[in-house]
Write an enzyme that holds these catalytic residues in place. Structure first.
Site, PDB file in Angstrom:
ATOM      1  CG  HIS A   1      -1.904   1.122   1.245  1.00 12.09           C
ATOM      2  ND1 HIS A   1      -3.245   0.915   1.002  1.00 12.09           N
ATOM      3  CD2 HIS A   1      -1.775   2.454   1.452  1.00 12.09           C
ATOM      4  CE1 HIS A   1      -3.895   2.071   1.071  1.00 12.09           C
ATOM      5  NE2 HIS A   1      -3.007   3.021   1.341  1.00 12.09           N
TER       6      HIS A   1
ATOM      7  CG  HIS B   1      -1.030   7.132  -1.297  1.00  8.73           C
ATOM      8  ND1 HIS B   1      -2.251   7.354  -1.894  1.00  8.73           N
ATOM      9  CD2 HIS B   1      -1.273   6.375  -0.202  1.00  8.73           C
ATOM     10  CE1 HIS B   1      -3.204   6.765  -1.172  1.00  8.73           C
ATOM     11  NE2 HIS B   1      -2.632   6.161  -0.147  1.00  8.73           N
TER      12      HIS B   1
ATOM     13  CD  GLN C   1      -6.949  11.400  -0.900  1.00  9.13           C
ATOM     14  OE1 GLN C   1      -5.807  11.009  -1.033  1.00  9.13           O
ATOM     15  NE2 GLN C   1      -7.663  11.132   0.186  1.00  9.13           N
TER      16      GLN C   1
ATOM     17  CG  HIS D   1      -7.458   4.402   1.075  1.00  8.95           C
ATOM     18  ND1 HIS D   1      -7.013   3.900  -0.133  1.00  8.95           N
ATOM     19  CD2 HIS D   1      -6.446   5.180   1.567  1.00  8.95           C
ATOM     20  CE1 HIS D   1      -5.787   4.355  -0.361  1.00  8.95           C
ATOM     21  NE2 HIS D   1      -5.420   5.124   0.652  1.00  8.95           N
TER      22      HIS D   1
ATOM     23  CD  GLU E   1      -6.116   6.509   6.315  1.00 13.07           C
ATOM     24  OE1 GLU E   1      -4.958   6.884   6.606  1.00 13.07           O
ATOM     25  OE2 GLU E   1      -6.590   6.592   5.178  1.00 13.07           O
TER      26      GLU E   1
ATOM     27  CG  ASP F   1      -0.335   5.100   3.713  1.00 12.63           C
ATOM     28  OD1 ASP F   1      -0.729   5.247   2.543  1.00 12.63           O
ATOM     29  OD2 ASP F   1      -0.970   5.514   4.688  1.00 12.63           O
TER      30      ASP F   1
END
Length: 427
Positions: free
Chosen positions: A56, A58, A151, A209, A212, A308
Site C-alpha cells: 500500500h 501513494h 481521494q 481505503h 481510516e 503508505d
C-alpha cells in the site's frame, strides 16, 4: 549452464542451501550445488529472502514534502487538504521524476514490488498518466500495480466516477475507494457496492481505503465483506488501513473479523502512518490507531504491512524500508513472541505476494530469480537490525549492492570490529 550461483545462503525457514539461477528463474535450491556458473555470490551464511513488497503506497505524492507547505497539525485531514492544494500545481514531468527517484531508493532497499494508489479526482488524470509512464520505465526491475483511487470520494467528488472509469480504460488495473470519505454512511456503503460491481464486471482486483478513522461507528468493512461474497470476489479484495477497528468494542470487532474471514478479505494496515495519523484528537490515554493485527491473523486473514507514505503531505519521514514498517507493526501491535516477530517478516514478503497475486514469487525451483541477501542470519534479526541489503537480485542479475555495516572499535582488549549480526542468540 548456471547463470548465477549463490553459495552458503540461509533461507527464512532456516535451511542452509545454495541457489542456482538460469535464464532468470531459480533452477535449483539444495545444499552444495556443483557446476560451472557465470557468476557466484558467497552469502557467507547470511539470510537470502524473496524481495520486499509494499502492499500500500501513494507514489503520486511521494517526495513532495513541503510542497506547497508542511503539515503543521500532523493530521490526516490536513494532509488531504495539502494534497488538494498541491494537485493544481503538479506537472506530469515532476510526478514522474519524483516517482523514479523513489523507485531508485526502493531498489536499494530490496523493495521490488509496490501497489500504489493514484488519485483520480483531477480531471486531467495527470497523475494517472505519470504513473502509467513510470510503470513502463521501471518494469525491468519493479513490479508496479496501480489502484484507481477517488481521494475526494467516489460520490462526493462530482467527476470521480467518470474519472475512475477513464483511469481503468487507460490501463489502471485495480479498483479503489474511500467509503468513509463520503458525505454519509449510506453513501459510503453505496459506493462500495458500485465499486465492487465495476471490479466484478471487468474482472479486476479491489483495494479499498476502508475506515481510516478513529470513529468506531465507521464500519464500511462490513459492507466490503458482504459485497465481496455477493459478487464472488473472494481472495481478490483488500481492506486497507481498517483503523476504526482499533476503537471498536470487542464484541462487534469479533463479529466483524469473522465476517472478513468468511469473505476471504486481505487486510493491509500501514503501521508507520496509522500510528502517526490516528489518535490526534485524543488527550490521554491516546489510541495507537493500528488495526487489530493479532486478532486478524488468528482468524486466518492474510495480513500485509504497507509503507503508505514517504516524505509527503501525510508523513515527513521514511526511506522505503519495509523492515522499518514491519518493525513498527510488531511494536505497536505488541507482537514480540518469537512466532509473532517471525510473522512480521512474512507481512512484508510472502503475505503481500498473496494479496497482490504475484506470479513466480518465492525461493523455490521455478520461481523468478528475484531475491535479497541481507546482513542478518534470521528474519527476526533482519527486523532488529533493519539489515543492510548486501545484494539485490532481479531476474538473476545484481541490480543493487550495499556494503556490510561494520563498526570499528579503538578499545584496548576488545574486538576491532562490531557486526550487529554477531550479537544475538538465534530466534
Amino acid at each position: 549452464m548456471i547463470d548465477l550461483l549463490v553459495k552458503n545462503a540461509t533461507l527464512p525457514d532456516g535451511r542452509k542451501v545454495d541457489i542456482a539461477v538460469a535464464q532468470g528463474r531459480i533452477a535449483e535450491v539444495a545444499p552444495a550445488i556443483t557446476g560451472e556458473a557465470a557468476d557466484t555470490i558467497d552469502a557467507r551464511g547470511y539470510l537470502v529472502s524473496p524481495p520486499f513488497i509494499d502492499a500500500h503506497f501513494h507514489m503520486d505524492a511521494t517526495l513532495s514534502l513541503g510542497m506547497p507547505r508542511l503539515n503543521q497539525s500532523g493530521t490526516l485531514l490536513e494532509g488531504i487538504a495539502l494534497w488538494g492544494e498541491l494537485k493544481p500545481l503538479l506537472t506530469q514531468e515532476a510526478v514522474v521524476e519524483r516517482a523514479l527517484r523513489y523507485c531508485d531508493l526502493a531498489v536499494a532497499q530490496g523493495l521490488l514490488a509496490i501497489r500504489t494508489h493514484v488519485d483520480v479526482c483531477d480531471d486531467r488524470l495527470l497523475c494517472v498518466e505519470a504513473l502509467l509512464e513510470v510503470r513502463k520505465r521501471i518494469k525491468p526491475y519493479i513490479d508496479l500495480q496501480i489502484v484507481a483511487f477517488p481521494q475526494d470520494g467516489f460520490y462526493r467528488d462530482p467527476n470521480a466516477k467518470k474519472n475512475l472509469l477513464r483511469a481503468l480504460d487507460m490501463g489502471v488495473e485495480i479498483v479503489g475507494g474511500i467509503p468513509h470519505g463520503e458525505r454519509t454512511m449510506a453513501d459510503g456503503a453505496a459506493s462500495l457496492k458500485e465499486l465492487c460491481e465495476i471490479a466484478a464486471k471487468r474482472g479486476l482486483l479491489v483495494d479499498i481505503h476502508c475506515d481510516e478513522t478513529d470513529d468506531p461507528l465507521s464500519r464500511h468493512v462490513e459492507t466490503l465483506a458482504y459485497e465481496t461474497q455477493r459478487l464472488g470476489l473472494q481472495g481478490r479484495v483488500v481492506g486497507s488501513h481498517l483503523t476504526s477497528m482499533h476503537s471498536m468494542d470487542n464484541y462487534y470487532a469479533s463479529k466483524l473479523i469473522g465476517l472478513m474471514a468468511e469473505a476471504g478479505l486481505h487486510a493491509t494496515p500501514n503501521p508507520l502512518i496509522n500510528i502517526t495519523l490516528q489518535g490526534r484528537n485524543d488527550t490521554y490515554p491516546k489510541r495507537r490507531g493500528m488495526t487489530r493485527v493479532p486478532e486478524l491473523r488468528a482468524a486466518g486473514i492474510n495480513v500485509s504491512f504497507g509503507h503508505d507514505c514517504v516524505m509527503d503531505p501525510w508523513y515527513p519521514l521514511g526511506q522505503g524500508d519495509m523492515l522499518e514498517a514491519a518493525s513498527m507493526g510488531l511494536h505497536v501491535g505488541l507482537m514480540t513472541s518469537p512466532d509473532q516477530m517471525r510473522w512480521a517478516f512474512d507481512a512484508v514478503t510472502v503475505n503481500p505476494a498473496k494479496a497482490l497475486h504475484l506470479e513466480g514469487y518465492g525461493l523455490a525451483k521455478g520461481c523468478k530469480a528475484d531475491f535479497v541477501v541481507l546482513q542478518a542470519k534470521t528474519p527476526v534479526e533482519a527486523l532488529r537490525l533493519k539489515a543492510n541489503r548486501l545484494k539485490v537480485v532481479k531476474a538473476g542479475k545484481v541490480i543493487a549492492e550495499t556494503p556490510e555495516r561494520v563498526g570499528t572499535l579503538h578499545l584496548d582488549g576488545r574486538p576491532k570490529t562490531v557486526n550487529g549480526a554477531d550479537y544475538a542468540p538465534r530466534i
